[in-house]
Enzyme design. Sequence first.
Site: not given
Length: 554
Positions: A69, A71, A92, A103, A271, A299, A380, A408
Amino acid sequence: MKSDIEIAQEAKLLHIRDVAAKLALSEDEIEYYGKNKAKVGLDIMKRPNRDGKLVLVTAITPTPAGEGKTTTTIGLADGLARIGKKVVVALREPSLGPVFGVKGGAAGGGYAQVVPMEDINLHFTGDFHAIGAANNLLCAMLDNHIFQGNELGIDPETITLRRCVDMNDRQLRFIEDGLGGGKNGVPRKDGYDITVASEVMAILCLATSLSDLKARLARIIVGYNRSGAPVTAGDLKAAGAMCALLKDALKPNLVQTLEGTPAFVHGGPFANIAHGCNSVVATRTALKLGDYVVTEAGFGADLGAEKFLDIKCRFAGLKPAAVVIVATVRALKMHGGLPKTELGKEDLNALAAGIPNLLRHVSNIVNVYHLPAVVAVNRFPTDTDAEIALVIERCKELGVNVKLSTVWAEGGKGGEELAREVVRLCGEKSEFTYCYDEKRPIKEKIASIVTKIYGGRDVCYTPEAEEEIARLTALGFGETPVCMAKTQYSFSDDQTKLGAPRDFTVTVRKVKISAGAGFVVALTGNILTMPGLPKVPAAEKIDVDENGVISGLF
């Protein structure tokens, strides 16, 4: 493929004055924190309104397969810049807990990052340290007041304020302090929250000025006196000193993406246990400076987006022009029951079983909040054309387009198609509505979130929660928004229920008031406000050489 930190360290960054120049900021409007970081003054918000378009990036329910998200948020901003739009990204700040835990950071990945990523993921400009200091100053003044005679008649058994530290440390969840007798304090049970779960963090991210910040800090309820009346930080005369610690932290931080797009990185409530959005001042400042502002909420859309729309937008008077829901085929197959080890194989049955998770998030945005939306599939190499076609087909049933994102690997170039769709959506008219009326009773608001957003059937409450709801209502806090503290891994309060479960019951075990932030917090399931480290913390791989070059940071 190079690691994120290798890509970031090889990048040639613009001097931060050149990034500020892209936004027409003068030397007097920024405060340098070295060559690549700056604070931006609060006076920017006094500029005449600009018709900037606010774009929210959210995601499906998270899985270990990853969604990307942040990225995608950064890559979309770079994509908008590449097609000629004046854009600012607003994110954030990362918490040290996840950075050293499991994480990871929150600076994006691959060729869609904000930089300098090491600084952003570690101490940055010291905002979180200031927030922790302000919170713990209030704790110290509270316990000192009790020790010095307790003029306010505070009942130690009712203290709700907890100390905080920006680290995953389960050992501190429940402690006893004030031990040793004599002048060593008054013994009582206490505990720590992670800084990003503290009310001071929520307040900083919702405050609109120093005077608003001070007023909100004064309203923090630290506990109750023996008559049952709330005792506040204002009663303890702590708000002024707390605000003094936070005066620089309130100013938004300006950095850049790998492609030189201006980025505000400021504030960082989680979140799943807080409201999950960057600061109001950063978002408002960005809207004064850019034609498009791309922001994210933590999230999945059931948590971050719900709180962004029902709490942040309500308080700040914001209206998103479009919403991007990020998904991956891999994650959707996990929601369909496929093990992580088999995600590289085409499996249309598992994908079909997992797509309802995405569709519920999309439906919530379109049919509950009435906002234009697009699905961004973070592609991907193992995703097949047949799998992509299935996602596109199912989303079209809801009237929502799907755009592929390869940011990415390709940076802004991989986000141009998504950027064009976002520009198109921003030109559509919409009638943004909230999920609930904040004036309704607390239980009705919780029920609205559970039934409309989560897909649940009912809510049950522990006796403790029932008692606290009655008390908060009697004290006049019934007509405030609700901040749900819930697992991020499921629409329900049971993290094992993947996909799109229905007709479940959510249990609210505890309710508390964040009077300064302005909302009621409902804690569900076994959600923790102080996480712990995993068996093998990410910290074990992080190092720095004799030249000060950091390694192992993703």
